[in-house]
Motif scaffolding. Structure first.
Motif, PDB file in Angstrom:
ATOM      1  N   ASN A   9       0.816  -1.217   0.000  1.00 33.22           N
ATOM      2  CA  ASN A   9       0.000   0.000   0.000  1.00 33.22           C
ATOM      3  C   ASN A   9       0.852   1.272   0.000  1.00 33.22           C
ATOM      4  O   ASN A   9       0.581   2.221   0.726  1.00 33.22           O
ATOM      5  CB  ASN A   9      -0.940  -0.002   1.215  1.00 33.22           C
ATOM      6  CG  ASN A   9      -2.081   0.996   1.066  1.00 33.22           C
ATOM      7  OD1 ASN A   9      -2.540   1.262  -0.042  1.00 33.22           O
ATOM      8  ND2 ASN A   9      -2.529   1.556   2.175  1.00 33.22           N
ATOM      9  N   PHE A  10       1.908   1.273  -0.812  1.00 30.95           N
ATOM     10  CA  PHE A  10       2.792   2.441  -0.903  1.00 30.95           C
ATOM     11  C   PHE A  10       2.729   3.019  -2.316  1.00 30.95           C
ATOM     12  O   PHE A  10       3.109   2.354  -3.291  1.00 30.95           O
ATOM     13  CB  PHE A  10       4.227   2.047  -0.552  1.00 30.95           C
ATOM     14  CG  PHE A  10       5.225   3.166  -0.721  1.00 30.95           C
ATOM     15  CD1 PHE A  10       5.257   4.229   0.158  1.00 30.95           C
ATOM     16  CD2 PHE A  10       6.115   3.163  -1.786  1.00 30.95           C
ATOM     17  CE1 PHE A  10       6.167   5.257  -0.001  1.00 30.95           C
ATOM     18  CE2 PHE A  10       7.033   4.188  -1.959  1.00 30.95           C
ATOM     19  CZ  PHE A  10       7.055   5.243  -1.048  1.00 30.95           C
ATOM     20  N   ALA A  11       2.278   4.270  -2.427  1.00 36.23           N
ATOM     21  CA  ALA A  11       2.177   4.962  -3.719  1.00 36.23           C
ATOM     22  C   ALA A  11       1.475   4.064  -4.743  1.00 36.23           C
ATOM     23  O   ALA A  11       0.335   3.653  -4.509  1.00 36.23           O
ATOM     24  CB  ALA A  11       3.558   5.406  -4.169  1.00 36.23           C
ATOM     25  N   LEU A  12       2.137   3.732  -5.868  1.00 34.33           N
ATOM     26  CA  LEU A  12       1.519   2.878  -6.881  1.00 34.33           C
ATOM     27  C   LEU A  12       1.761   1.398  -6.624  1.00 34.33           C
ATOM     28  O   LEU A  12       1.323   0.553  -7.405  1.00 34.33           O
ATOM     29  CB  LEU A  12       2.053   3.243  -8.272  1.00 34.33           C
ATOM     30  CG  LEU A  12       1.688   4.639  -8.802  1.00 34.33           C
ATOM     31  CD1 LEU A  12       2.285   4.856 -10.178  1.00 34.33           C
ATOM     32  CD2 LEU A  12       0.184   4.821  -8.838  1.00 34.33           C
ATOM     33  N   ILE A  13       2.463   1.099  -5.539  1.00 33.70           N
ATOM     34  CA  ILE A  13       2.748  -0.312  -5.221  1.00 33.70           C
ATOM     35  C   ILE A  13       1.658  -0.842  -4.301  1.00 33.70           C
ATOM     36  O   ILE A  13       1.515  -0.383  -3.155  1.00 33.70           O
ATOM     37  CB  ILE A  13       4.131  -0.462  -4.565  1.00 33.70           C
ATOM     38  CG1 ILE A  13       5.232   0.032  -5.506  1.00 33.70           C
ATOM     39  CG2 ILE A  13       4.385  -1.920  -4.186  1.00 33.70           C
ATOM     40  CD1 ILE A  13       6.615   0.058  -4.881  1.00 33.70           C
ATOM     41  N   GLU A  14       0.897  -1.800  -4.826  1.00 28.86           N
ATOM     42  CA  GLU A  14      -0.172  -2.406  -4.026  1.00 28.86           C
ATOM     43  C   GLU A  14       0.424  -3.400  -3.041  1.00 28.86           C
ATOM     44  O   GLU A  14       0.179  -3.356  -1.841  1.00 28.86           O
ATOM     45  CB  GLU A  14      -1.163  -3.099  -4.960  1.00 28.86           C
ATOM     46  CG  GLU A  14      -2.456  -3.534  -4.297  1.00 28.86           C
ATOM     47  CD  GLU A  14      -3.431  -4.062  -5.329  1.00 28.86           C
ATOM     48  OE1 GLU A  14      -3.220  -5.206  -5.791  1.00 28.86           O
ATOM     49  OE2 GLU A  14      -4.375  -3.331  -5.692  1.00 28.86           O
ATOM     50  N   VAL A 511      -6.952   0.382 -12.462  1.00 30.88           N
ATOM     51  CA  VAL A 511      -6.065   1.077 -11.525  1.00 30.88           C
ATOM     52  C   VAL A 511      -4.624   0.759 -11.920  1.00 30.88           C
ATOM     53  O   VAL A 511      -4.267  -0.397 -12.129  1.00 30.88           O
ATOM     54  CB  VAL A 511      -6.310   0.629 -10.070  1.00 30.88           C
ATOM     55  CG1 VAL A 511      -5.311   1.306  -9.131  1.00 30.88           C
ATOM     56  CG2 VAL A 511      -7.734   0.963  -9.638  1.00 30.88           C
ATOM     57  N   THR A 512      -3.798   1.799 -12.044  1.00 26.18           N
ATOM     58  CA  THR A 512      -2.397   1.603 -12.413  1.00 26.18           C
ATOM     59  C   THR A 512      -1.578   1.223 -11.176  1.00 26.18           C
ATOM     60  O   THR A 512      -1.653   1.886 -10.142  1.00 26.18           O
ATOM     61  CB  THR A 512      -1.815   2.890 -13.028  1.00 26.18           C
ATOM     62  OG1 THR A 512      -2.577   3.238 -14.181  1.00 26.18           O
ATOM     63  CG2 THR A 512      -0.360   2.694 -13.420  1.00 26.18           C
ATOM     64  N   VAL A 513      -0.836   0.131 -11.319  1.00 25.13           N
ATOM     65  CA  VAL A 513       0.018  -0.316 -10.213  1.00 25.13           C
ATOM     66  C   VAL A 513       1.432  -0.546 -10.741  1.00 25.13           C
ATOM     67  O   VAL A 513       1.632  -0.780 -11.931  1.00 25.13           O
ATOM     68  CB  VAL A 513      -0.511  -1.610  -9.555  1.00 25.13           C
ATOM     69  CG1 VAL A 513      -1.865  -1.365  -8.905  1.00 25.13           C
ATOM     70  CG2 VAL A 513      -0.580  -2.743 -10.558  1.00 25.13           C
ATOM     71  N   THR A 514       2.396  -0.454  -9.843  1.00 21.45           N
ATOM     72  CA  THR A 514       3.803  -0.704 -10.184  1.00 21.45           C
ATOM     73  C   THR A 514       4.181  -2.111  -9.746  1.00 21.45           C
ATOM     74  O   THR A 514       3.857  -2.538  -8.631  1.00 21.45           O
ATOM     75  CB  THR A 514       4.720   0.325  -9.496  1.00 21.45           C
ATOM     76  OG1 THR A 514       4.494   1.615 -10.094  1.00 21.45           O
ATOM     77  CG2 THR A 514       6.185  -0.033  -9.675  1.00 21.45           C
ATOM     78  N   ARG A 515       4.874  -2.821 -10.638  1.00 19.93           N
ATOM     79  CA  ARG A 515       5.301  -4.202 -10.363  1.00 19.93           C
ATOM     80  C   ARG A 515       6.829  -4.285 -10.443  1.00 19.93           C
ATOM     81  O   ARG A 515       7.481  -3.467 -11.102  1.00 19.93           O
ATOM     82  CB  ARG A 515       4.712  -5.177 -11.390  1.00 19.93           C
ATOM     83  CG  ARG A 515       3.202  -5.133 -11.519  1.00 19.93           C
ATOM     84  CD  ARG A 515       2.520  -5.803 -10.359  1.00 19.93           C
ATOM     85  NE  ARG A 515       1.148  -6.132 -10.659  1.00 19.93           N
ATOM     86  CZ  ARG A 515       0.232  -6.360  -9.736  1.00 19.93           C
ATOM     87  NH1 ARG A 515       0.541  -6.314  -8.456  1.00 19.93           N
ATOM     88  NH2 ARG A 515      -1.015  -6.662 -10.089  1.00 19.93           N
ATOM     89  N   LEU A 516       7.378  -5.290  -9.802  1.00 17.22           N
ATOM     90  CA  LEU A 516       8.806  -5.591  -9.883  1.00 17.22           C
ATOM     91  C   LEU A 516       8.937  -7.069 -10.206  1.00 17.22           C
ATOM     92  O   LEU A 516       8.421  -7.924  -9.486  1.00 17.22           O
ATOM     93  CB  LEU A 516       9.511  -5.286  -8.554  1.00 17.22           C
ATOM     94  CG  LEU A 516      11.024  -5.531  -8.523  1.00 17.22           C
ATOM     95  CD1 LEU A 516      11.743  -4.559  -9.441  1.00 17.22           C
ATOM     96  CD2 LEU A 516      11.565  -5.409  -7.094  1.00 17.22           C
ATOM     97  N   LYS A 517       9.630  -7.372 -11.304  1.00 23.32           N
ATOM     98  CA  LYS A 517       9.703  -8.755 -11.781  1.00 23.32           C
ATOM     99  C   LYS A 517      11.158  -9.192 -11.912  1.00 23.32           C
ATOM    100  O   LYS A 517      11.991  -8.469 -12.472  1.00 23.32           O
ATOM    101  CB  LYS A 517       9.002  -8.865 -13.138  1.00 23.32           C
ATOM    102  CG  LYS A 517       9.065 -10.251 -13.770  1.00 23.32           C
ATOM    103  CD  LYS A 517       8.429 -10.233 -15.150  1.00 23.32           C
ATOM    104  CE  LYS A 517       8.537 -11.604 -15.823  1.00 23.32           C
ATOM    105  NZ  LYS A 517       7.973 -11.587 -17.199  1.00 23.32           N
TER     106      LYS A 517
END
Length: 551
Positions: A9-14, A511-517
């Motif tokens: 739940n930080f900025a665009l990071i769900e 909803v736009t979210v940021t991912r890390l892969k």
């Protein structure tokens, strides 16, 4: 090292959960994909202030948690200072509540942001172009030099001595101030003390003097009334004594008739005896009385002396005057002994300074030996980074002043061009040059000391070609001794990572979210090819990407 990072739940990071290994980890992604969010989350984890804008969903709290392996960092003493449980695997957690309130925990113990920041500085070094100004500061330059000089023990000894010197100098200032203050009052205090000493005051004396004065001043009245009292008791015609004897004789003749009469007879007998005793005392008092004007004057003068002293010192008893006398005696004695105390502490300061000078000289010898080595190594690295003419002019000179880490002035001048003018780094080096200098210094430091995890945040901006390869090589060299992260736009650096992550955005339920892969080898080839030639990946870009990865 950073073992894992969890963000909710930080900025665009769900929600994000990722584990990291040793070595070099590269992070790539398009501009605006959210790489800065990772740094922002880490910043909060390491003690930066937070606000409500950090929360993605304002109905829920934001949580950031990092697991660190701190075995090699020698942090036990820091944990002890902060009253924390030391764990080799340490967990740091930061929470931002919907109310805006922030909480921080180290190994589940609540801590202040100050404590969190102290620990954070020892765990992660986030290095970006705008932070390179640190390299221009004298403190940092000494820190680098000392890593090579192997003067750690001497510097710690110097710092302990300097701390003791400051304590003693503070004590000296306090003594001198006291001496100045007391000297100013010494004559007056001595006068007051002598006045009290000469008075020869005694506890309880005032009440006795006042009683004696009252007697002497009223002696005629006392004599007259005592004489009348004696006459009334012992007069032959109407004296109380004779009358009482008559009563006593009458009762003695009938005392045998009843117990009550016997009791009355005994009582009158007792009164008669007491009256005789009183009469004797009256006679004695009368005989003692003698008008003595000289004694009255003497007592009056004594009382006046005491009353004057009470008025001067605003007290109401001799006991209070005696207390003041003791205090004045202590002040006068202290003033007279302060000179000895000051002389003693001056000798202590002299001894400490002599020892500090000896330690500072040893530090200077080691630093002087290490300085050319630092310059040679740094200039060599910069040549490989596309700065073939970069040179440094340095000097190290002993000073009189005791500084926080020694007694030396360090001059660290730089010139980027052949035949150029040397100047201070902050004045003559560009942002790109400072960035490369800092990278070179970090590489050197990694050889001599245990650095925290380093995160390079796009310090390769404006770099390409062979220099990019050299930067990648240097990061790989560093990663053998410490954990290194590089957020980069350069395929040469991205390909050199032991692992590569991609930051990207996607729309989930509008909803736009940021991912890390974490990228597989095939994913990495595709990502690096796009970094080389853009979204329309060509065969040549793929071939180039493969060659970079397998180089």
């Amino acid at each position: 090292m950073l073992r894992s990072l969890s963000i909710k739940n930080f900025a665009l990071i769900e929600q994000l959960q990722v584990s990291f290994d040793t070595g070099l980890t590269t992070i790539t992604g398009e501009t605006g994909a959210g790489k800065s969010l990772l740094l922002g989350a880490l910043g909060l984890l390491l003690g930066k202030r937070a606000d409500l804008s950090s929360i993605k969903d304002s109905a829920n709290k934001c949580t950031i948690e990092g697991v660190f392996d701190i075995e090699k960092y020698d942090l036990a003493s820091l944990f002890e200072e902060e009253d924390l449980d030391y764990e080799i695997e340490t967990i740091i957690r930061r929470e931002i509540l919907p109310s805006g309130k922030s909480r921080a925990f180290i190994n589940d113990t609540p801590v202040t942001l100050s404590s969190l920041n102290k620990l954070g500085l020892r765990l992660i070094d986030i290095h970006s172009q705008h932070q390179t100004l640190e390299v221009t500061t004298n403190d940092f330059q000494f820190e680098v030099l000392d890593a090579l000089s192997d003067a750690g023990r001497e510097i710690e000894s110097y710092k302990r001595g300097l701390s003791l010197l400051k304590i003693k100098e503070k004590e000296q200032r306090t003594l001198l101030e006291s001496q100045h203050e007391l000297t100013r009052e010494h004559d007056y205090n001595s006068f007051l003390l002598n006045e009290l000493v000469e008075a020869k005051l005694q506890s309880g004396e005032l009440a006795q003097l006042e009683e004696r004065h009252e007697t002497l001043i009223n002696i005629e009245e006392i004599q007259e009334r005592l004489s009348n009292a004696v006459s009334l008791v012992s007069s032959e015609e109407i004296g109380i004594s004779d009358l009482l004897n008559t009563v006593k004789n009458n009762l003695s003749k009938i005392a045998s008739y009843s117990s009550s009469l016997k009791e009355l007879s005994d009582r009158v007998e007792s009164v008669s005896i007491e009256l005789e005793d009183v009469n004797d005392s009256l006679q004695n008092e009368l005989e003692k009385l003698d008008a003595d004007p000289e004694q009255l004057e003497e007592v009056s003068n004594r009382l006046q002396i005491i009353h004057n002293l009470q008025t001067k010192h605003t007290v109401s008893s001799i006991e209070e005057l005696l207390t003041i006398q003791e205090e004045l005696q202590e002040k006068v004695s202290k003033t007279e002994s302060l000179s000895d105390d000051i002389e003693g502490i001056q000798k202590e300061i002299g001894t400490i300074k002599k020892q500090l000078d000896e330690v500072a000289e040893r530090i200077h010898v080691k630093r002087t030996k290490a300085l050319p080595k630092l310059v040679t190594e740094l200039e060599g690295i910069l040549k490989g980074l596309g700065m073939p003419n970069a040179t440094f002019k340095t000097s190290l000179s002993l000073q009189e002043k005791y500084l926080s880490n020694g007694k030396e002035a360090l001059e660290f001048l730089f010139s980027a061009n052949k035949g150029g003018t040397y100047g201070e780094l902050k004045k003559v080096a560009s942002g790109g040059e400072l960035s490369r200098i800092m990278l070179g210094i970090k590489v050197i430091l990694s050889r001599y000391t245990q650095l925290p995890t380093i995160i390079f945040d796009e310090i390769d901006t404006g770099v390409s070609g062979e220099i990019a390869h050299k930067m990648a090589d240097l990061m790989m060299v560093m990663s053998k001794n410490l954990q290194v992260f590089s957020i980069t736009h350069l395929p040469q650096i991205a390909a050199n990572g032991n692992k590569q992550y991609k930051v990207f955005k996607e729309d989930v339920n509008n909803v736009t979210v940021t991912r890390l892969k974490l990228l597989s080898e095939e994913d990495r080839i595709r990502e690096i090819a796009e970094m080389i030639g853009g979204k329309q990946v060509s065969d040549s870009a793929l071939t180039h990407a493969k060659s970079l990865l397998h180089n």
